[in-house]
Design a protein around this motif. Structure first.
Motif, mmCIF file in Angstrom:
data_model
loop_
_atom_site.group_PDB
_atom_site.id
_atom_site.type_symbol
_atom_site.label_atom_id
_atom_site.label_comp_id
_atom_site.label_asym_id
_atom_site.label_seq_id
_atom_site.Cartn_x
_atom_site.Cartn_y
_atom_site.Cartn_z
ATOM 1 N N SER A 67 -132.792 -13.962 56.837
ATOM 2 C CA SER A 67 -131.623 -14.058 57.705
ATOM 3 C C SER A 67 -130.826 -15.298 57.337
ATOM 4 N N LEU A 68 -129.518 -15.132 57.269
ATOM 5 C CA LEU A 68 -128.612 -16.222 56.933
ATOM 6 C C LEU A 68 -127.637 -16.374 58.093
ATOM 7 N N THR A 69 -127.552 -17.565 58.701
ATOM 8 C CA THR A 69 -126.699 -17.777 59.864
ATOM 9 C C THR A 69 -125.576 -18.761 59.542
ATOM 10 N N PHE A 70 -124.401 -18.488 60.104
ATOM 11 C CA PHE A 70 -123.228 -19.340 59.959
ATOM 12 C C PHE A 70 -122.757 -19.732 61.355
ATOM 13 N N SER A 71 -122.625 -21.025 61.628
ATOM 14 C CA SER A 71 -122.215 -21.477 62.954
ATOM 15 C C SER A 71 -121.286 -22.671 62.856
ATOM 16 N N SER A 72 -120.256 -22.643 63.689
ATOM 17 C CA SER A 72 -119.293 -23.744 63.748
ATOM 18 C C SER A 72 -118.576 -23.681 65.088
ATOM 19 N N ILE A 73 -118.272 -24.827 65.646
ATOM 20 C CA ILE A 73 -117.572 -24.886 66.927
ATOM 21 C C ILE A 73 -116.207 -24.214 66.793
ATOM 22 N N GLY A 74 -115.909 -23.325 67.724
ATOM 23 C CA GLY A 74 -114.630 -22.629 67.710
ATOM 24 C C GLY A 74 -114.658 -21.290 66.999
ATOM 25 N N GLU A 88 -128.961 -15.412 40.708
ATOM 26 C CA GLU A 88 -127.840 -16.000 41.433
ATOM 27 C C GLU A 88 -127.134 -14.913 42.234
ATOM 28 N N ALA A 89 -126.868 -15.211 43.506
ATOM 29 C CA ALA A 89 -126.178 -14.272 44.383
ATOM 30 C C ALA A 89 -125.007 -14.985 45.039
ATOM 31 N N THR A 90 -123.918 -14.236 45.265
ATOM 32 C CA THR A 90 -122.717 -14.776 45.903
ATOM 33 C C THR A 90 -122.436 -13.988 47.174
ATOM 34 N N LEU A 91 -122.182 -14.714 48.263
ATOM 35 C CA LEU A 91 -121.872 -14.076 49.539
ATOM 36 C C LEU A 91 -120.739 -14.846 50.198
ATOM 37 N N ASN A 92 -119.542 -14.246 50.240
ATOM 38 C CA ASN A 92 -118.384 -14.845 50.899
ATOM 39 C C ASN A 92 -118.278 -14.314 52.321
ATOM 40 N N ILE A 93 -117.949 -15.210 53.254
ATOM 41 C CA ILE A 93 -117.997 -14.888 54.675
ATOM 42 C C ILE A 93 -116.672 -15.212 55.359
ATOM 43 N N THR A 94 -116.280 -14.352 56.282
ATOM 44 C CA THR A 94 -115.123 -14.610 57.142
ATOM 45 C C THR A 94 -115.608 -14.775 58.579
ATOM 46 N N LEU A 95 -115.220 -15.871 59.231
ATOM 47 C CA LEU A 95 -115.598 -16.124 60.618
ATOM 48 C C LEU A 95 -114.404 -15.891 61.536
ATOM 49 N N GLU A 96 -114.700 -15.373 62.724
ATOM 50 C CA GLU A 96 -113.664 -15.099 63.712
ATOM 51 C C GLU A 96 -113.634 -16.215 64.746
ATOM 52 N N GLU A 97 -112.419 -16.638 65.111
ATOM 53 C CA GLU A 97 -112.270 -17.646 66.156
ATOM 54 C C GLU A 97 -112.678 -17.043 67.494
ATOM 55 N N LEU A 603 -106.356 -19.687 78.888
ATOM 56 C CA LEU A 603 -107.021 -20.933 79.302
ATOM 57 C C LEU A 603 -108.460 -20.956 78.778
ATOM 58 N N ASP A 604 -108.597 -20.940 77.440
ATOM 59 C CA ASP A 604 -109.927 -20.869 76.837
ATOM 60 C C ASP A 604 -110.744 -22.137 77.079
ATOM 61 N N TRP A 605 -110.093 -23.190 77.530
ATOM 62 C CA TRP A 605 -110.782 -24.442 77.809
ATOM 63 C C TRP A 605 -111.470 -24.428 79.178
ATOM 64 N N LEU A 606 -111.223 -23.391 79.966
ATOM 65 C CA LEU A 606 -111.769 -23.307 81.316
ATOM 66 C C LEU A 606 -112.902 -22.282 81.363
ATOM 67 N N HIS A 607 -114.039 -22.671 81.932
ATOM 68 C CA HIS A 607 -115.198 -21.786 82.020
ATOM 69 C C HIS A 607 -115.709 -21.763 83.460
ATOM 70 N N ARG A 638 -116.509 -25.544 84.335
ATOM 71 C CA ARG A 638 -116.560 -26.473 83.204
ATOM 72 C C ARG A 638 -115.241 -26.413 82.440
ATOM 73 N N THR A 639 -114.711 -27.567 82.101
ATOM 74 C CA THR A 639 -113.506 -27.646 81.273
ATOM 75 C C THR A 639 -113.850 -28.334 79.964
ATOM 76 N N GLU A 640 -113.149 -27.952 78.897
ATOM 77 C CA GLU A 640 -113.340 -28.559 77.575
ATOM 78 C C GLU A 640 -111.994 -29.037 77.058
ATOM 79 N N PHE A 641 -111.963 -30.226 76.455
ATOM 80 C CA PHE A 641 -110.682 -30.830 76.095
ATOM 81 C C PHE A 641 -110.863 -31.886 75.020
#
Length: 734
Positions: A67-74, A88-97, A603-607, A638-641
């Motif tokens: 398993s290969l995991t990709f994680s980033s804030i946002g 050698e293997a190549t794997l290009n990835i697209t992440l969704e916001e 208002l994605d900053w509001l939870h 919770r608010t994020e800012f």
């Protein structure tokens, strides 16, 4: 035997082959490279970070499916399964916001799936998330997870409770091995620090298929701190201050990693004075001091992965009693507990042609003393446990994965004090399991079967018909257990999980042999050598819905337990203490958790997070079981800012917990009133010039509410829980 295992492991290593490289780029849907994405292969304990052009690289990887995991804030977490069988293997990835939470890899269920793929519903929380809630101790943080609560003695001792079950019915794993620390006692806490712990996974329900006896009610699986990323050096210094207990917690850790070798070490020191109740009074001798040290060493190459960890934890805990003269400030007074916990673990993986072998070897030493005075060791128990857990992952056949495993332990209990709660004894466990996971389109099935045997031998002690007499035991407890789980997507964003599983628990030494006054509860307890296994059957239903801005979950369970063991009053007294016998009867527990997470667009900053949890426990005659937590309704905004460049990843939260009254009580309990607690939190990353640090500020029980939790062991004395507590935390990374 030892030489045979060594030869076997070497033979497996010779069969392994492959030296692969994996690389690729990570971008968003505009084809813009994403920097600082964490790319991980959890099974290999390998991590790296994408560079300024979104590129990541791994070298020296073994053959196999990983398993290969990709994680980033946002961005939404992404998990891929990659087959490595070429140079050698190549794997290009697209992440969704996205603003949704991360989909974490689950370790406790052996198939190492991310939660969205997992058949069992497992609660995953990082320790950082628990700390942001201002918890004083690790168990206090766990009790914020729906379905989890704690039996507490002040602020120093906490025992986890999962859906109404606790003690030996909840198994605790740390560093990949089971913790053993005389957990049968109500006043025996968890015995570990949150320093050096990355996250916790909570299995709410029988997990005997995976872990054997003592996992009848659930499992707490603590994942240790990760090693540094390849060819990096890092460290951090953390300082927390607690207003109510005038407490302090100091932690320092460093870690370094090369291509093959990894090293980390961390030390922690905590000290707390007596806690203060809302009236301004101190609860004398609730003070405690905790010292914790951890070290880890890892080695990995193309064929083999090994990880050694050692943890030393010392707890010096005051025990509150009447007529204690307050003196000193932080040093625990008598009576008190002095507990040493040593834990050593060795985790090994061997990568074969199309399969792998895992072996976890562990050793724990719990040295527990209860002291009435400086020269009087009333109770001194030494518990030594050597354990093993070997799993063979068969070659994958299409979408079918299968694991064969064998687990066991050898345990000795030795008494050296003036008093004995349990006799000197030896316990031997062995268990064999077979479990499979099958995926077909949007459906996943998981099933397994297991056999366990536990043999207990103890020694005769004392004089017949007098307090402290223990008759010798020679008992064997056996059990077969099975588990069947199913997960499917009813709709694109709607997931259904259904599980049915059996579990068991062999009686512990206290239940089998007790004959004396238990000082923690002032009861004269008499054991029963004829007790049988507790055996349960639990059904779980989990429904989850989630899109970019709204998440919903509903968990329901019904847990039927045959031969539930409990204390029953006899109506007699011995030396002024009420006498209780250990007896058995069938019982049932039922209830569940429900909750939402709403973060509106734009208002994605509001939870807004809300949850309700409930559990009811009854014997077959309709009487209520003891130590069942009150229902709880929790709400958090919770608010994020960000504030320009000097304050990043900021958050502010307001939490309101309403705990309902508990009128469904056991035979030696009293009812509890309802109460409401208000908590605030604030924090983020501060960047001022060259100075960078993390800041957190919490105010728990902000309104200084006077209340007594139903599961507080100080309730019988009418002592309230802790009043207002402000917690300041600073963390410096280097």
């Amino acid at each position: 035997m030892k030489s045979f295992l060594t030869a076997l492991f070497i033979g497996f290593s010779i069969l392994a082959f492959g030296q692969n490289a994996l690389n690729g780029t990570i971008s968003d849907h505009h084809n813009k490279p994403i920097e600082s994405v964490t790319v991980a292969i959890p099974e290999l304990h390998r991590e790296t970070i994408s560079d300024s052009i979104g590129r990541y690289i791994f070298n020296d990887l073994p053959n196999g499916n990983f398993s290969l995991t990709f994680s980033s804030i946002g961005y939404a977490n992404k998990t891929m399964t990659i087959s490595l069988n070429q140079k050698e293997a190549t794997l290009n990835i697209t992440l969704e916001e996205t603003a949704t939470h991360m989909d974490e890899m689950i370790v406790s269920t052996v198939f190492n799936k991310v939660q969205s793929q997992n058949v069992m519903k497992v609660e995953h929380q990082s320790v950082k998330q628990l700390q942001q809630k201002g918890a004083t101790t690790l168990v206090e943080g766990l009790s914020t997870i729906p379905g989890v609560s704690q039996i507490s003695t002040g602020t120093s001792i906490g025992k986890p409770v999962i859906r109404g079950l606790s003690g030996n019915r909840v198994l605790v794993y740390s560093q990949g091995i089971r913790m053993e620390n005389q957990q049968f006692g109500e006043e025996h806490g968890l015995g570990m620090s949150d320093a050096g712990v990355e996250s916790v996974e909570v299995i709410k329900g029988p997990a005997s298929l995976l872990y054997g006896s003592d996992a009848l009610g659930g499992v707490l699986y603590f994942n240790p701190e990760k090693f540094a990323k390849t060819n990096t050096f890092s460290g951090n210094f953390n300082q927390k201050l607690f207003s109510n207990t005038r407490g302090s917690n100091t932690t320092l850790g460093i870690k370094s990693s090369s291509d093959n070798w990894k090293f980390l070490t961390r030390g922690s020191y905590s000290t707390h004075a007596d806690y203060e109740i809302p009236s301004g009074e101190k609860v004398i001798n609730t003070r405690f001091i905790e010292k914790d040290y951890k070290i880890g060493l890892g080695y990995a190459n193309t064929y083999y992965n090994s990880e050694f960890r050692y943890n030393y934890n010392n707890l010096n805990i005051g025990l509150p009693e009447e007529d204690i003269t307050p003196e000193h400030f932080r040093t625990p007074l008598y009576p008190k507990q002095d507990i040493d916990n040593h834990m050593l673990s060795l985790h090994q993986k061997f990568f074969l042609r199309n399969s792998k072998l895992e072996a976890d070897l562990g050793y724990t030493y719990n040295n527990r003393k209860e002291l009435e005075a400086a020269d009087e060791v009333a109770l001194h128990m030494k518990l030594k446990t050597a354990s093993y857990n070997v799993k063979y992952y068969l070659p994958k056949s299409g979408n079918l994965e299968t694991i064969l495993g064998v687990q066991g332990l050898h345990q000795t209990n030795e008494n050296n004090g003036e008093e004995l709660l349990i006799p000197d004894a030896t316990t031997n466990d062995i268990g064999v399991l077979l479990t499979s996971n099958y995926e077909w389109k949007s459906h996943t099935f998981q099933a397994g079967i297991r056999y366990d045997a536990r043999k207990i031998n103890s020694e005769t002690h004392g004089v017949i018909d007098e307090e402290g007499y223990f008759e010798a035991l020679d008992k064997t407890f056996e059990s077969f257990n099975t588990s069947l789980g199913y997960k499917t997507k009813l709709l694109q964003n709607l997931t259904l999980r259904a599980n049915i599983a059996t579990g068991f628990r062999a009686p512990n030494l206290a239940e089998l042999t007790s004959n004396g006054v238990h000082e923690g509860s002032n009861r004269y307890e008499i054991g029963n050598a004829d007790l049988k296994n507790e055996q349960n059957l639990q059904t779980d239903i989990n429904l989850e819905y989630g899109n970019a801005h709204f998440e919903f979950f509903a968990n329901g369970f019904y847990n039927h337990i045959n031969d539930y063991i409990f204390l029953s009053p006899t109506g007699n007294t011995i030396d002024g203490n009420d006498v209780y016998d250990y007896v058995q009867d069938d019982a049932a527990l039922y209830g569940g958790e429900i909750g939402i997470h709403y973060h509106p667009h734009p208002l994605d900053w509001l939870h807004f997070v809300s949850s309700f949890e409930s559990v009811t426990g009854k014997k077959s005659n309709g009487d209520y079981l003891p130590l069942i937590p009150a229902n709880k309704f929790s709400n958090t905004i919770r608010t994020e800012f960000d504030i320009q460049q000097w304050f990043k990843n900021g958050y502010a939260l307001l939490n309101v917990d309403y705990i309902l009254n508990q009128n469904n009580v056991g035979s030696f309990e009293t009812k509890s009133n309802d109460y409401t607690l208000l908590n605030l939190g604030f924090g983020g990353n501060v960047n001022i010039g060259k100075n960078k640090f993390d800041l957190s500020l919490n105010a728990n029980n902000l309104l200084n509410k006077t209340y007594i939790a139903h599961l507080s062991r100080l309730k019988t004395d009418g002592i309230p829980n802790i009043g207002r507590n402000v917690v300041l935390g600073l963390n410096f990374n280097f």
